[in-house]
Design a protein around this motif. Structure first.
Motif, PDB file in Angstrom:
ATOM      1  N   GLY A 571       0.838  -1.193   0.000  1.00  0.00           N
ATOM      2  CA  GLY A 571       0.000   0.000   0.000  1.00  0.00           C
ATOM      3  C   GLY A 571       0.873   1.243   0.000  1.00  0.00           C
ATOM      4  N   ASN A 572       0.386   2.299   0.649  1.00  0.00           N
ATOM      5  CA  ASN A 572       1.187   3.519   0.705  1.00  0.00           C
ATOM      6  C   ASN A 572       2.400   3.310   1.597  1.00  0.00           C
ATOM      7  N   VAL A 573       3.551   3.732   1.090  1.00  0.00           N
ATOM      8  CA  VAL A 573       4.800   3.540   1.815  1.00  0.00           C
ATOM      9  C   VAL A 573       5.086   4.779   2.655  1.00  0.00           C
ATOM     10  N   ILE A 574       5.484   4.576   3.890  1.00  0.00           N
ATOM     11  CA  ILE A 574       5.834   5.729   4.722  1.00  0.00           C
ATOM     12  C   ILE A 574       7.283   6.127   4.467  1.00  0.00           C
ATOM     13  N   ASN A 575       8.178   5.138   4.493  1.00  0.00           N
ATOM     14  CA  ASN A 575       9.588   5.445   4.262  1.00  0.00           C
ATOM     15  C   ASN A 575      10.186   4.444   3.277  1.00  0.00           C
ATOM     16  N   PRO A 576      10.387   4.867   2.039  1.00  0.00           N
ATOM     17  CA  PRO A 576      10.847   3.926   0.997  1.00  0.00           C
ATOM     18  C   PRO A 576      12.170   3.249   1.330  1.00  0.00           C
ATOM     19  N   MET A 577      13.068   3.977   1.987  1.00  0.00           N
ATOM     20  CA  MET A 577      14.373   3.369   2.271  1.00  0.00           C
ATOM     21  C   MET A 577      14.235   2.265   3.325  1.00  0.00           C
ATOM     22  N   ILE A 578      13.411   2.540   4.333  1.00  0.00           N
ATOM     23  CA  ILE A 578      13.191   1.513   5.365  1.00  0.00           C
ATOM     24  C   ILE A 578      12.483   0.302   4.757  1.00  0.00           C
ATOM     25  N   VAL A 579      11.505   0.560   3.916  1.00  0.00           N
ATOM     26  CA  VAL A 579      10.774  -0.559   3.297  1.00  0.00           C
ATOM     27  C   VAL A 579      11.736  -1.391   2.445  1.00  0.00           C
ATOM     28  N   GLU A 580      12.593  -0.740   1.695  1.00  0.00           N
ATOM     29  CA  GLU A 580      13.551  -1.494   0.879  1.00  0.00           C
ATOM     30  C   GLU A 580      14.480  -2.324   1.766  1.00  0.00           C
ATOM     31  N   GLY A 581      14.883  -1.721   2.880  1.00  0.00           N
ATOM     32  CA  GLY A 581      15.727  -2.456   3.828  1.00  0.00           C
ATOM     33  C   GLY A 581      15.011  -3.664   4.407  1.00  0.00           C
ATOM     34  N   GLN A 582      13.725  -3.481   4.726  1.00  0.00           N
ATOM     35  CA  GLN A 582      12.939  -4.599   5.244  1.00  0.00           C
ATOM     36  C   GLN A 582      12.876  -5.728   4.213  1.00  0.00           C
ATOM     37  N   VAL A 583      12.691  -5.355   2.959  1.00  0.00           N
ATOM     38  CA  VAL A 583      12.578  -6.378   1.917  1.00  0.00           C
ATOM     39  C   VAL A 583      13.926  -7.093   1.724  1.00  0.00           C
ATOM     40  N   HIS A 584      15.012  -6.328   1.704  1.00  0.00           N
ATOM     41  CA  HIS A 584      16.332  -6.969   1.557  1.00  0.00           C
ATOM     42  C   HIS A 584      16.600  -7.968   2.684  1.00  0.00           C
ATOM     43  N   GLY A 585      16.386  -7.529   3.923  1.00  0.00           N
ATOM     44  CA  GLY A 585      16.620  -8.422   5.060  1.00  0.00           C
ATOM     45  C   GLY A 585      15.698  -9.621   5.004  1.00  0.00           C
ATOM     46  N   GLY A 586      14.449  -9.359   4.651  1.00  0.00           N
ATOM     47  CA  GLY A 586      13.455 -10.428   4.589  1.00  0.00           C
ATOM     48  C   GLY A 586      13.796 -11.449   3.515  1.00  0.00           C
ATOM     49  N   LEU A 587      14.280 -10.997   2.382  1.00  0.00           N
ATOM     50  CA  LEU A 587      14.641 -11.922   1.306  1.00  0.00           C
ATOM     51  C   LEU A 587      15.773 -12.842   1.759  1.00  0.00           C
ATOM     52  N   THR A 588      16.735 -12.279   2.451  1.00  0.00           N
ATOM     53  CA  THR A 588      17.850 -13.114   2.906  1.00  0.00           C
ATOM     54  C   THR A 588      17.357 -14.146   3.922  1.00  0.00           C
ATOM     55  N   MET A 589      16.377 -13.727   4.755  1.00  0.00           N
ATOM     56  CA  MET A 589      15.797 -14.679   5.704  1.00  0.00           C
ATOM     57  C   MET A 589      14.874 -15.677   5.015  1.00  0.00           C
ATOM     58  N   GLY A 590      14.498 -15.410   3.768  1.00  0.00           N
ATOM     59  CA  GLY A 590      13.739 -16.390   2.998  1.00  0.00           C
ATOM     60  C   GLY A 590      14.674 -17.337   2.264  1.00  0.00           C
ATOM     61  N   LEU A 591      15.794 -16.805   1.821  1.00  0.00           N
ATOM     62  CA  LEU A 591      16.827 -17.629   1.185  1.00  0.00           C
ATOM     63  C   LEU A 591      17.331 -18.698   2.167  1.00  0.00           C
ATOM     64  N   ALA A 592      17.470 -18.285   3.425  1.00  0.00           N
ATOM     65  CA  ALA A 592      18.095 -19.153   4.430  1.00  0.00           C
ATOM     66  C   ALA A 592      17.423 -20.529   4.543  1.00  0.00           C
ATOM     67  N   PRO A 593      16.116 -20.601   4.818  1.00  0.00           N
ATOM     68  CA  PRO A 593      15.520 -21.938   4.911  1.00  0.00           C
ATOM     69  C   PRO A 593      15.399 -22.616   3.551  1.00  0.00           C
ATOM     70  N   ALA A 594      15.347 -21.840   2.471  1.00  0.00           N
ATOM     71  CA  ALA A 594      15.201 -22.451   1.145  1.00  0.00           C
ATOM     72  C   ALA A 594      16.436 -23.280   0.802  1.00  0.00           C
ATOM     73  N   LEU A 595      17.612 -22.770   1.145  1.00  0.00           N
ATOM     74  CA  LEU A 595      18.824 -23.469   0.711  1.00  0.00           C
ATOM     75  C   LEU A 595      19.731 -23.947   1.846  1.00  0.00           C
ATOM     76  N   TYR A 596      19.628 -23.375   3.047  1.00  0.00           N
ATOM     77  CA  TYR A 596      20.679 -23.650   4.037  1.00  0.00           C
ATOM     78  C   TYR A 596      20.202 -24.147   5.403  1.00  0.00           C
ATOM     79  N   GLU A 597      19.265 -23.440   6.014  1.00  0.00           N
ATOM     80  CA  GLU A 597      19.027 -23.661   7.441  1.00  0.00           C
ATOM     81  C   GLU A 597      18.067 -24.815   7.737  1.00  0.00           C
ATOM     82  N   GLU A 598      18.430 -25.629   8.699  1.00  0.00           N
ATOM     83  CA  GLU A 598      17.509 -26.628   9.241  1.00  0.00           C
ATOM     84  C   GLU A 598      18.045 -27.092  10.585  1.00  0.00           C
TER      85      GLU A 598
END
Ligand code: PCD
Length: 693
Positions: A571-598
């Motif tokens: 929806g409407n973004v309050i802070n684009p830089m923070i949102v981008e940071g959230q997405v970057h961190g979140g993607l890495t935390m999605g990569l983790a169980p997909a390929l590495y963590e268990e």
């Protein structure tokens, strides 16, 4: 039971507490404790735990069974009928393994009982300080701990990710020890303690089925899940929903019918069920439906993008009621997928894939078009331990026009100090630098349920806007008095400068604030303050489309992520830089169980992944260069049109990666590889399907 009395239930369970005046003496004390363990029968597989002759994990419970609860939602009969009448049905068993939150800092606290003031102060790594205070008062009230005499302070806690919502034994022991000794007592987990005994998530054995028409229309979804909860049913979930919001599993697709059932099971593992960067089982739900969408598309020989476009809930269908009872607020799933396809050059990639395949190369393209459900309340549906889920803001404008704003949530690195100040600045015209944002101290902050489940912007952020609007109303009345004009003749022009001004009169918010304390209308209360306890009318439904391209090494089974495009919509973004940071961190935390963590246990219940040598956190070396973009579909009910974003990427990414890997191997006969998709698993799948070089 904070420490076990006679029986230890899992590897890593704390058995004794040692108090000492410094860390070294404490370590000596710990090594002086001699524990004799007598091996007892163990069950770590939840399916075996359900067999009649299984060892009983909870002998202390009246019911001698490892089955904790059964929960179901949807219309079973209608769904069964849809299955019996459909052209095709597709079934797959999908396991989402146990993983572990690994924040920068582990859990810890300092508890201080002040016998003069009769007041307990606990500085603790918690994502929900107010709820903790209430629980403390409820469970320890008989010891003289009344709620107003308990102060919980959550300072900067080094990341939360859901792992710092629960109460762990160490906190309780520190509080009890401070009571007993009259001294402040500190407890801080070391990394290995943290890795073996706290903060576990997922562990869902999902059996999913889709009924579809030959033309690729998905009609019905049926899911049966066995949820491994470990030795106690400690899952952090809204009380009404033992499997959290798992019934968002129809995802972005217009299923006419769906039925979901989940069984919670005890095993000899630590408590599971942390909402690790996912709003209560949303990752499990999204992973299941996104994997199934890909499998059905492949079975029917339809391109997975085209298949999704066909099945999406259409943009004009919102508000949309899902077969499992949720009301989606808004969405444009096609828009996000189209944008992701453009950015990555989807058609060219498919052409390249065909060519590569002819040359015997393995390349795959995976899509995940997820829908989330975040921002709990509404309080009519959501409570934690009976406490209704709303959130709050208190704004005080001081006489000289600066402000202090306090919230019931608690940032762990998400940047609330910035975004909440922006919300108020936008509403009132006070510069961001003149607004102090405070959270996390129960003595000063208004009551709230805390920060998890991407709920802060949707609840406390909304409360901030509502409280600021109350202040605007009062400011208008003051200005009208000062200028002797009707309120209706005054208009805000917030965009005219960094400080809000009233047209017609040119009174700034700072001047009005001063007047609120020095020259306010007779009969009006002095001051310029407002409070809001915001109970959202609905949840927010952020979404996105991710596309991942992988190349697979036939010799080693290694998966290389060549590109990953993520298009999010919050929806409407309050802070684009923070949102981008959230997405970057979140993607890495999605990569983790997909390929590495268990987190892996042997058949004796021994944790085989108790250090970072074995539990593989991705670093910058493993992480691809994320390519991110946004679409914007505002929430119709949120005061700012915003939806949550904190967890989206972690929820959406694993399926895109797994879908890409399976897409690369499908023509060889591979339908599914459970995450984490390690080189060994891929290598094995290749060998089983006749690829030898
Ligand atoms: N935003 C904006 N815009 C929009 C939305 C949002 O700007 N539209 C922003 C806000 O304001 C913030 C952020 O962004 O600041 C986020 O948000 P949200 O979504 O609301 O969320 P929150 O509530 O705040 O948070 C929570 C999340 C979660 S949940 C998790 S996990 C994670 C995330 O968050 N965690 C963390 N992220 C993060 N980051 C960091 N740094 N750290 C951390 O810890 Mo759970 O449930 O707990 O599992």
């Amino acid at each position: 039971m904070v420490l076990p009395v006679d029986t230890v239930k899992f590897d890593g369970q704390e058995v004794a507490a040692v108090l000492a005046t410094d860390r070294y003496t404490a370590a000596d004390g710990v090594s002086a404790v001699d524990v004799e363990y007598e091996p007892l029968p163990v069950v770590v597989d939840p399916f075996k735990a359900l067999e009649p002759d299984s060892p009983i994990v909870r002998e202390d419970k009246e019911e001698k069974s490892n089955h904790i609860w059964h929960w179901e939602v949807g219309d079973r009969d209608r769904t069964d009928r849809a299955f019996s009448q459909s052209d095709i049905t597709v079934k797959e068993d999908i396991y989402i393994p146990r993983i572990h939150v690994s924040s920068i800092e582990t859990c810890g606290c300092v508890a201080q009982w002040d016998s003069v003031q009769e007041k307990l102060t606990v500085w603790m790594t918690t994502q929900a300080p107010h709820a903790i205070r209430t629980v403390l008062a409820l469970v320890a009230g008989h010891l003289g701990l009344a709620e107003h005499k308990i102060r919980v302070i959550s300072p900067d806690i080094g990341g939360g990710f859901g792992g710092k919502v629960p109460v762990y034994p160490g906190y309780v022991l520190a509080i009890a020890a401070s009571f007993l000794t009259g001294h402040p007592v500190k407890w801080v987990e070391d990394r290995m303690d943290n890795l073996i005994s706290a903060s576990f998530a997922r562990d869902y054995h999902i059996s999913a089925e889709v009924a579809a028409r030959q033309d690729g229309t998905m009609e019905a979804l049926r899911i049966k899940t066995v949820a491994d909860h470990g030795y106690t049913d400690a899952a952090a979930n809204p009380s009404k929903f033992p499997a959290g919001l798992f019934h968002i599993c129809t995802g972005s697709y217009d299923f006419s019918d769906a039925f979901v059932e989940v069984d919670g099971v005890y095993t000899n593992k630590p408590p599971g069920g942390i909402a690790y960067r996912c709003s209560f089982r949303v990752t499990e739900a999204v992973y299941a439906v996104e994997r199934m969408a890909d499998i059905v598309a492949h079975d029917l020989g339809i391109d997975p993008a085209e298949f999704r476009m066909k099945n999406f809930v259409k943009p004009d269908a919102f508000p949309y009621r899902s077969a499992l009872g949720w009301e989606y607020d808004s969405g444009n799933y096609q828009g996000a997928l189209e944008k992701a396809m453009d950015l990555i050059g989807y058609e060219d990639l498919r052409r390249e894939q065909t060519e590569k395949r002819e040359q015997g190369e393995l390349m795959g393209i995976g899509i995940s078009s997820f829908t989330e459900i975040v921002g709990a309340g509404p309080s009519r549906h959501f409570d934690i331990l009976g406490i209704k889920m709303f959130d709050s803001a208190d704004i005080r404008i001081h006489p000289t026009g600066t402000a202090t704003a306090r919230f019931g949530t608690r940032s762990q690195g998400q940047g609330h100090e910035t975004t909440y100040a922006q919300i108020i600045a936008e509403e009132l015209g006070i510069p961001v630098s003149d607004i102090a944002v405070e959270e996390g101290d129960t003595d000063t902050a208004p009551y709230g349920l805390g920060t998890y489940a991407s709920r802060s912007t949707a609840t406390a952020g909304a409360a901030g806007a509502v409280a600021a609007r109350k202040i605007r109303d009062k400011a208008r009345a003051i200005a009208s008095y000062l200028l002797d004009v009707g309120e209706e003749d005054l208009e805000w022009e917030p965009e005219s400068s960094s400080c809000g001004a009233l047209r017609l009169c040119r009174k700034t918010i700072q001047e009005i604030a001063f007047a609120a304390y020095t020259d306010h209308p007779p009969g009006m209360e002095a001051g310029l303050e407002a409070h809001s306890s915001y109970d959202p009318p609905n949840l927010t439904y952020p979404f996105g489309s991710y596309i991942c391209v992988v190349d697979i090494d036939k010799g080693t089974g290694e998966v290389k992520i060549r590109r990953f495009v993520a298009v999010d919509d919050c929806g409407n973004v309050i802070n684009p830089m923070i949102v981008e940071g959230q997405v970057h961190g979140g993607l890495t935390m999605g990569l983790a169980p997909a390929l590495y963590e268990e987190i892996v246990y042997d058949e004796n219940g021994q944790n085989l992944t108790s250090t970072f040598m074995d539990y593989l956190l991705p670093t910058a070396v493993e992480t691809p260069a994320w390519e991110t973009d946004m679409t914007c579909t505002p929430s119709p009910h949120h005061p700012l049109g915003a939806k949550g974003i904190g967890e989206s990427a972690t929820v959406g990414a694993p399926a895109a990666i797994a879908n890409a890997v399976v897409d690369a191997l499908w023509h060889l006969g591979v339908r599914n590889i459970d995450i984490p998709i390690t080189p060994a698993k891929v290598w094995q799948a290749l060998r089983e399907n006749g690829v030898t070089d």
